[in-house]
Every structure is written in C-alpha cells, then in structure tokens.
Design a protein around this motif. Structure first.
Motif, PDB file in Angstrom:
ATOM      1  N   TRP A  54       0.862  -1.194   0.000  1.00  8.89           N
ATOM      2  CA  TRP A  54       0.000   0.000   0.000  1.00  8.89           C
ATOM      3  C   TRP A  54       0.894   1.239   0.000  1.00  8.89           C
ATOM      4  CZ3 TRP A  54      -4.912   0.204  -1.151  1.00  8.89           C
ATOM      5  CH2 TRP A  54      -5.720   1.262  -0.731  1.00  8.89           C
ATOM      6  N   HIS A  55       1.446   1.562  -1.177  1.00  7.24           N
ATOM      7  CA  HIS A  55       2.477   2.598  -1.261  1.00  7.24           C
ATOM      8  C   HIS A  55       1.890   3.988  -1.513  1.00  7.24           C
ATOM      9  CE1 HIS A  55       5.452  -0.420  -1.041  1.00  7.24           C
ATOM     10  NE2 HIS A  55       5.533  -0.737  -2.309  1.00  7.24           N
ATOM     11  N   PRO A  56       2.442   5.010  -0.843  1.00  7.89           N
ATOM     12  CA  PRO A  56       2.103   6.393  -1.167  1.00  7.89           C
ATOM     13  C   PRO A  56       2.880   6.859  -2.392  1.00  7.89           C
ATOM     14  CG  PRO A  56       3.738   6.371   0.561  1.00  7.89           C
ATOM     15  CD  PRO A  56       3.408   4.929   0.268  1.00  7.89           C
ATOM     16  N   ALA A  57       2.500   7.999  -2.946  1.00  6.82           N
ATOM     17  CA  ALA A  57       3.273   8.603  -4.028  1.00  6.82           C
ATOM     18  C   ALA A  57       4.690   8.911  -3.545  1.00  6.82           C
ATOM     19  CB  ALA A  57       2.587   9.883  -4.502  1.00  6.82           C
ATOM     20  N   GLN A  58       5.636   8.854  -4.473  1.00  3.57           N
ATOM     21  CA  GLN A  58       7.056   9.132  -4.197  1.00  3.57           C
ATOM     22  C   GLN A  58       7.615   8.196  -3.128  1.00  3.57           C
ATOM     23  OE1 GLN A  58       6.749  13.490  -3.491  1.00  3.57           O
ATOM     24  NE2 GLN A  58       7.898  13.719  -5.402  1.00  3.57           N
ATOM     25  N   HIS A  59       7.166   6.964  -3.152  1.00  2.04           N
ATOM     26  CA  HIS A  59       7.699   5.983  -2.218  1.00  2.04           C
ATOM     27  C   HIS A  59       9.168   5.731  -2.507  1.00  2.04           C
ATOM     28  CE1 HIS A  59       8.033   1.863  -0.377  1.00  2.04           C
ATOM     29  NE2 HIS A  59       7.434   2.534   0.585  1.00  2.04           N
ATOM     30  N   ILE A  60       9.926   5.430  -1.478  1.00  2.00           N
ATOM     31  CA  ILE A  60      11.375   5.246  -1.617  1.00  2.00           C
ATOM     32  C   ILE A  60      11.729   4.136  -2.594  1.00  2.00           C
ATOM     33  CG2 ILE A  60      11.548   3.636   0.334  1.00  2.00           C
ATOM     34  CD1 ILE A  60      14.249   5.019   1.006  1.00  2.00           C
ATOM     35  N   SER A  61      10.840   3.164  -2.785  1.00  2.00           N
ATOM     36  CA  SER A  61      11.137   2.026  -3.658  1.00  2.00           C
ATOM     37  C   SER A  61      10.898   2.316  -5.129  1.00  2.00           C
ATOM     38  CB  SER A  61      10.303   0.810  -3.250  1.00  2.00           C
ATOM     39  OG  SER A  61       8.938   0.987  -3.617  1.00  2.00           O
ATOM     40  N   PHE A  62      10.326   3.479  -5.466  1.00  2.00           N
ATOM     41  CA  PHE A  62      10.034   3.800  -6.852  1.00  2.00           C
ATOM     42  C   PHE A  62      11.273   4.408  -7.513  1.00  2.00           C
ATOM     43  CE2 PHE A  62       5.307   4.819  -5.744  1.00  2.00           C
ATOM     44  CZ  PHE A  62       5.077   3.471  -5.510  1.00  2.00           C
ATOM     45  N   ALA A  63      11.647   3.889  -8.666  1.00  2.00           N
ATOM     46  CA  ALA A  63      12.784   4.460  -9.393  1.00  2.00           C
ATOM     47  C   ALA A  63      12.534   5.925  -9.723  1.00  2.00           C
ATOM     48  CB  ALA A  63      13.040   3.666 -10.670  1.00  2.00           C
ATOM     49  N   PHE A  72      14.858  -1.677 -11.069  1.00  2.00           N
ATOM     50  CA  PHE A  72      15.695  -2.844 -10.810  1.00  2.00           C
ATOM     51  C   PHE A  72      17.142  -2.485 -10.505  1.00  2.00           C
ATOM     52  CE2 PHE A  72      12.331  -4.094 -13.860  1.00  2.00           C
ATOM     53  CZ  PHE A  72      11.508  -4.740 -12.947  1.00  2.00           C
ATOM     54  N   GLU A  73      17.479  -1.184 -10.511  1.00  2.00           N
ATOM     55  CA  GLU A  73      18.750  -0.767  -9.929  1.00  2.00           C
ATOM     56  C   GLU A  73      18.633  -0.840  -8.405  1.00  2.00           C
ATOM     57  OE1 GLU A  73      20.549   2.872 -11.265  1.00  2.00           O
ATOM     58  OE2 GLU A  73      19.731   2.661 -13.293  1.00  2.00           O
ATOM     59  N   THR A  74      19.775  -0.755  -7.730  1.00  2.00           N
ATOM     60  CA  THR A  74      19.800  -0.777  -6.267  1.00  2.00           C
ATOM     61  C   THR A  74      20.416   0.514  -5.751  1.00  2.00           C
ATOM     62  OG1 THR A  74      20.034  -3.193  -6.237  1.00  2.00           O
ATOM     63  CG2 THR A  74      20.643  -2.022  -4.237  1.00  2.00           C
ATOM     64  N   ILE A  75      19.782   1.067  -4.728  1.00  2.00           N
ATOM     65  CA  ILE A  75      20.349   2.229  -4.050  1.00  2.00           C
ATOM     66  C   ILE A  75      20.684   1.852  -2.613  1.00  2.00           C
ATOM     67  CG2 ILE A  75      19.053   3.865  -5.466  1.00  2.00           C
ATOM     68  CD1 ILE A  75      17.247   4.293  -2.907  1.00  2.00           C
ATOM     69  N   GLU A  76      21.435   2.703  -1.969  1.00  2.00           N
ATOM     70  CA  GLU A  76      21.734   2.515  -0.553  1.00  2.00           C
ATOM     71  C   GLU A  76      20.798   3.424   0.240  1.00  2.00           C
ATOM     72  OE1 GLU A  76      23.563   0.404   2.444  1.00  2.00           O
ATOM     73  OE2 GLU A  76      23.810   0.148   0.269  1.00  2.00           O
ATOM     74  N   ALA A  77      19.776   2.831   0.826  1.00  2.00           N
ATOM     75  CA  ALA A  77      18.842   3.564   1.670  1.00  2.00           C
ATOM     76  C   ALA A  77      19.430   3.689   3.077  1.00  2.00           C
ATOM     77  CB  ALA A  77      17.513   2.831   1.716  1.00  2.00           C
ATOM     78  N   PRO A  78      18.867   4.531   3.934  1.00  2.00           N
ATOM     79  CA  PRO A  78      19.379   4.644   5.303  1.00  2.00           C
ATOM     80  C   PRO A  78      19.407   3.307   6.042  1.00  2.00           C
ATOM     81  CG  PRO A  78      17.892   6.454   4.836  1.00  2.00           C
ATOM     82  CD  PRO A  78      17.798   5.526   3.665  1.00  2.00           C
ATOM     83  N   TYR A  79      18.545   2.377   5.644  1.00  2.00           N
ATOM     84  CA  TYR A  79      18.480   1.077   6.315  1.00  2.00           C
ATOM     85  C   TYR A  79      19.189  -0.033   5.544  1.00  2.00           C
ATOM     86  CZ  TYR A  79      14.495   1.107   3.087  1.00  2.00           C
ATOM     87  OH  TYR A  79      13.691   1.243   1.984  1.00  2.00           O
ATOM     88  N   GLY A  80      19.850   0.303   4.423  1.00  4.10           N
ATOM     89  CA  GLY A  80      20.580  -0.711   3.672  1.00  4.10           C
ATOM     90  C   GLY A  80      20.193  -0.722   2.206  1.00  4.10           C
ATOM     91  N   PRO A  81      20.619  -1.761   1.461  1.00  5.90           N
ATOM     92  CA  PRO A  81      20.327  -1.816   0.028  1.00  5.90           C
ATOM     93  C   PRO A  81      18.825  -1.868  -0.242  1.00  5.90           C
ATOM     94  CG  PRO A  81      22.028  -3.413   0.632  1.00  5.90           C
ATOM     95  CD  PRO A  81      21.450  -2.893   1.913  1.00  5.90           C
ATOM     96  N   GLN A  82      18.396  -1.130  -1.260  1.00  9.31           N
ATOM     97  CA  GLN A  82      16.986  -1.084  -1.638  1.00  9.31           C
ATOM     98  C   GLN A  82      16.875  -1.228  -3.151  1.00  9.31           C
ATOM     99  OE1 GLN A  82      13.825  -0.685   0.054  1.00  9.31           O
ATOM    100  NE2 GLN A  82      13.214  -1.187  -2.060  1.00  9.31           N
ATOM    101  N   THR A  83      16.210  -2.296  -3.596  1.00  7.38           N
ATOM    102  CA  THR A  83      15.913  -2.446  -5.015  1.00  7.38           C
ATOM    103  C   THR A  83      14.864  -1.424  -5.419  1.00  7.38           C
ATOM    104  OG1 THR A  83      16.376  -4.822  -4.922  1.00  7.38           O
ATOM    105  CG2 THR A  83      15.072  -4.047  -6.785  1.00  7.38           C
ATOM    106  N   LEU A  84      15.058  -0.819  -6.579  1.00  3.37           N
ATOM    107  CA  LEU A  84      14.090   0.150  -7.101  1.00  3.37           C
ATOM    108  C   LEU A  84      13.149  -0.540  -8.079  1.00  3.37           C
ATOM    109  CD1 LEU A  84      16.405   3.239  -7.728  1.00  3.37           C
ATOM    110  CD2 LEU A  84      14.984   2.726  -5.725  1.00  3.37           C
ATOM    111  N   TRP A  85      11.879  -0.129  -8.036  1.00  4.27           N
ATOM    112  CA  TRP A  85      10.837  -0.768  -8.836  1.00  4.27           C
ATOM    113  C   TRP A  85      10.084   0.289  -9.637  1.00  4.27           C
ATOM    114  CZ3 TRP A  85      11.467  -5.843  -8.232  1.00  4.27           C
ATOM    115  CH2 TRP A  85      11.953  -6.335  -7.004  1.00  4.27           C
ATOM    116  N   PRO A  86       9.366  -0.138 -10.685  1.00  7.26           N
ATOM    117  CA  PRO A  86       8.413   0.784 -11.297  1.00  7.26           C
ATOM    118  C   PRO A  86       7.361   1.190 -10.257  1.00  7.26           C
ATOM    119  CG  PRO A  86       8.671  -1.232 -12.612  1.00  7.26           C
ATOM    120  CD  PRO A  86       9.364  -1.476 -11.306  1.00  7.26           C
ATOM    121  N   GLU A  87       6.724   2.328 -10.461  1.00  4.55           N
ATOM    122  CA  GLU A  87       5.651   2.717  -9.554  1.00  4.55           C
ATOM    123  C   GLU A  87       4.568   1.642  -9.555  1.00  4.55           C
ATOM    124  OE1 GLU A  87       4.072   6.604 -10.145  1.00  4.55           O
ATOM    125  OE2 GLU A  87       6.038   7.573 -10.182  1.00  4.55           O
ATOM    126  N   HIS A  88       4.152   1.233  -8.363  1.00  2.94           N
ATOM    127  CA  HIS A  88       3.195   0.123  -8.272  1.00  2.94           C
ATOM    128  C   HIS A  88       2.399   0.231  -6.972  1.00  2.94           C
ATOM    129  CE1 HIS A  88       6.734  -1.201  -6.042  1.00  2.94           C
ATOM    130  NE2 HIS A  88       5.964  -2.051  -5.392  1.00  2.94           N
TER     131      HIS A  88
END
Length: 212
Positions: A54-63, A72-88
C-alpha cells in the motif's frame, strides 16, 4: 507428504494484487495463474490473513523518486540496500486492489504494509529497516496462531522475507511453493531457496494440504 490440520494453523496470502499480475505495473509472470489454487487452499483453513502492499506517491522504492535511476537498480537507503521498482500498488488505485479473482470471503485480517514513504516493506512482519514491526506477530500471538503456511507474490521477495521473519519471531513457517510465483531477477530464486533452507523453512506442494 500429508500435513495434518492443526487448530493453530493460518494461511498467509501475500500481496495477490492487480499490479503484481499480468497487465499490472509490476507484473509477475503467471502471477494470476496461482489465484484459483490459493482460493482452493483457503477453503482448507479456518484462519486466513491477506497482506496488501500500500504505497504512497514518491515511495522510496520507486525508481521515479530518485534522479537518474531505473527500475531494478539498487540504491543505498538509510536502512541498507533497496531495489528500485516501477511505480506500483499506489494507494487507492485499481492496481493496489486485490486481484478480482481472489475469492476468500472468510479472511479475518487484511494487513497493509509499505505505507511509510521512506521505508519499503517486503515482510509481513517487519519493514525493511528490520526493526519497525507491522503488528502481525502480536495479532497472531493473541489469537494463538502458531503454524503459518505462506503463498502468493512474490516468492523471491515478500513471501521469502515474510517466511524468514516469521520463523525468527518464533512461528513455524512453511512455504507452499506451487502457490507462489517469483519476480525472478537474476539469481533471486536460487538465493531464496538457499535462504529458506538455511532457516530450515520447508517448501511444500499444495497437494500436501489439499488431500487432508
């Protein structure tokens, strides 16, 4: 292997939402084909819980939230690696709704996750910072539900994370493998199989339950 029914059993149906099925924003191959099986399995359980991303707009997981990043790239979030996804599964959209073929009228709880903008949440138990609880563990303990059978989408992300966290929190967790489908990123299924084996989490077939 026939698994006898226990009073403390629950079926945990993970993220069977329109965006994760063919035609959706983050479609999982054949994600819709498991829905009739999940419906049939659910009839074997007195206790069923549904999870819903149940994601809000501009969620951290959205590329699209990050400059010059692609799905499908990976970023380093404050809590560790985060895969990026299309908005969903944007809140209040058709894509976030449960797939219309999912028919489990006796489900007792719908647990929403991933609604905090700055933390993703694969697991039904903990968000991706690995310390923010969803509240599911407390619900299960108060209801004395101790053995969890997991199915849904996606095998190599939300199902896997939920099974491992559930086991770590003291529940017996079992994955119904043919009632799941993976995202299937490079190496993700093999890694999931290895992680479940390391955690001593069984992978079973639906027939182990349907004949009981």
């Amino acid at each position: 292997m026939l698994i006898p029914k226990q009073r403390t059993d629950a079926l945990l149906v993970i993220d069977v939402q329109s965006d994760f099925t063919p035609g959706g924003a983050l479609a999982i191959a054949d994600g819709d084909t498991i829905i009739p099986l999940i419906n049939t399995l659910a009839k074997k359980f007195d206790h069923v819980i549904l999870t819903q991303d149940w994601h809000p707009a501009q969620h951290i997981s959205f590329a699209t939230t990050h400059s010059n990043k692609q799905p499908f790239e990976t970023i380093e979030a404050p809590y560790g690696p985060q895969t990026l996804w299309p908005e969903h599964v944007l809140q209040h959209t058709e894509g976030a709704a449960f797939h219309p073929d999912l028919k489990i009228p006796h489900a007792e709880l719908i647990l929403r996750k991933g609604f905090r903008r700055h933390i993703d949440s694969y697991s039904a138990f903990l968000e991706n910072d690995r310390c923010t609880p969803t509240g599911l563990a407390g619900y299960l303990r108060e209801r004395n539900l101790q053995r969890l059978f997991l199915c849904g989408l996606a095998y190599d992300f939300c199902v896997c994370f939920s099974a491992i966290d559930g086991k770590a929190l003291g529940f017996e967790t079992i994955v119904i493998e043919d009632a799941c489908r993976p995202v299937n990123l490079p190496g993700s299924v093999d890694a999931t199989n290895a992680e479940l084996a390391t955690a001593s989490i069984p992978r079973i077939r639906s027939n182990d339950l349907l004949t009981r």
